[in-house]
Design a protein around this motif. Sequence first.
Motif, short mmCIF file in Angstrom:
data_model
loop_
_atom_site.label_atom_id
_atom_site.label_comp_id
_atom_site.label_asym_id
_atom_site.label_seq_id
_atom_site.Cartn_x
_atom_site.Cartn_y
_atom_site.Cartn_z
N PRO A 231 1.17 -7.99 -1.75
CA PRO A 231 0.78 -6.77 -1.04
C PRO A 231 -0.74 -6.57 -1.08
O PRO A 231 -1.42 -7.08 -1.97
N ALA B 203 -2.50 -1.07 -0.15
CA ALA B 203 -1.42 -0.96 0.83
C ALA B 203 -1.00 0.49 1.09
O ALA B 203 -0.72 0.85 2.23
N ASP B 204 -0.96 1.31 0.06
CA ASP B 204 -0.55 2.71 0.26
C ASP B 204 -1.50 3.44 1.21
O ASP B 204 -1.07 4.15 2.11
N THR C 34 -1.25 1.83 4.85
CA THR C 34 -0.05 2.23 5.58
C THR C 34 -0.06 3.73 5.91
O THR C 34 0.47 4.13 6.94
N GLN C 35 -0.68 4.53 5.06
CA GLN C 35 -0.82 5.95 5.38
C GLN C 35 -1.68 6.12 6.63
O GLN C 35 -1.38 6.93 7.50
N ASP D 225 0.46 5.22 9.57
CA ASP D 225 1.45 6.28 9.80
C ASP D 225 0.83 7.53 10.43
O ASP D 225 1.51 8.30 11.10
N SER E 185 3.56 -0.26 9.80
CA SER E 185 3.34 0.18 8.41
C SER E 185 4.52 -0.22 7.52
O SER E 185 4.34 -0.61 6.37
N TYR E 186 5.72 -0.16 8.06
CA TYR E 186 6.91 -0.59 7.32
C TYR E 186 6.80 -2.06 6.93
O TYR E 186 7.03 -2.44 5.79
N VAL F 201 4.10 -3.90 6.74
CA VAL F 201 3.00 -4.10 5.79
C VAL F 201 3.47 -3.75 4.38
O VAL F 201 3.23 -4.49 3.42
N ARG F 202 4.17 -2.62 4.26
CA ARG F 202 4.65 -2.17 2.95
C ARG F 202 5.73 -3.09 2.39
O ARG F 202 5.66 -3.52 1.24
N ARG F 203 6.74 -3.34 3.18
CA ARG F 203 7.95 -4.03 2.68
C ARG F 203 7.79 -5.55 2.62
O ARG F 203 8.31 -6.18 1.71
N HIS G 108 4.69 -7.33 3.32
CA HIS G 108 3.29 -7.76 3.15
C HIS G 108 2.73 -8.43 4.41
O HIS G 108 1.94 -9.38 4.31
#
Length: 128
Positions: free
Chosen positions: A30, A34-35, A38-39, A42, A83-84, A86-88, A90
Motif C-alpha cells: 500500500p 493511502a488513507d 483515497t480520501q 473520495d 479509491s476502493y 487503491v485501498r484494497r 494497492h
Amino acid sequence: MRTAGMFVELGQTRHPEPPQSIADHLGAEPLEDADQVTQYLDNGYLLIDMMDVERDVLDPEQEILSGSSIMTDGEWLWRQDLSYYVRRHHVTLPPDLLATIRERHYTMPAVDLERLITLTGYADHFAF
C-alpha cells in the motif's frame, strides 16, 4: 483530459487511449499515505452519478456501490471505485496524479461550476 483508473476490465464501453489493464497497475504494497490519497479521491466532485453495483474485478465476491460513477478534481477524471482499488488492492495511480494530490496536501481544490460543466462532457464519454 487526464484520466486515472479507467481500466478495460471495469466494464465501461469506452476507454482512454491507450487502453490500460488493472493487472499492470497492481502495487506490491500500500501507499504510505493511502488513507489521505483515497480520501482525496473520495472527495472529488461527482460529475456522473451511476446507481449501480459493480463486482470487484480482482475479488468477485466483493461488490462496490456506484463504482462506475465519474469524479474529478478539475484536472483529472477517475471512476469512483478507484479509491476502493487503491485501498484494497494497492492499485497504483499515475505518478502525475499522485504528485498533484500530495502537492495539494490531500485537499480537494475549489472548482468553479463552468469548469465542472465542461468536464461533465468529457466524463460522459467514459460513463456510457
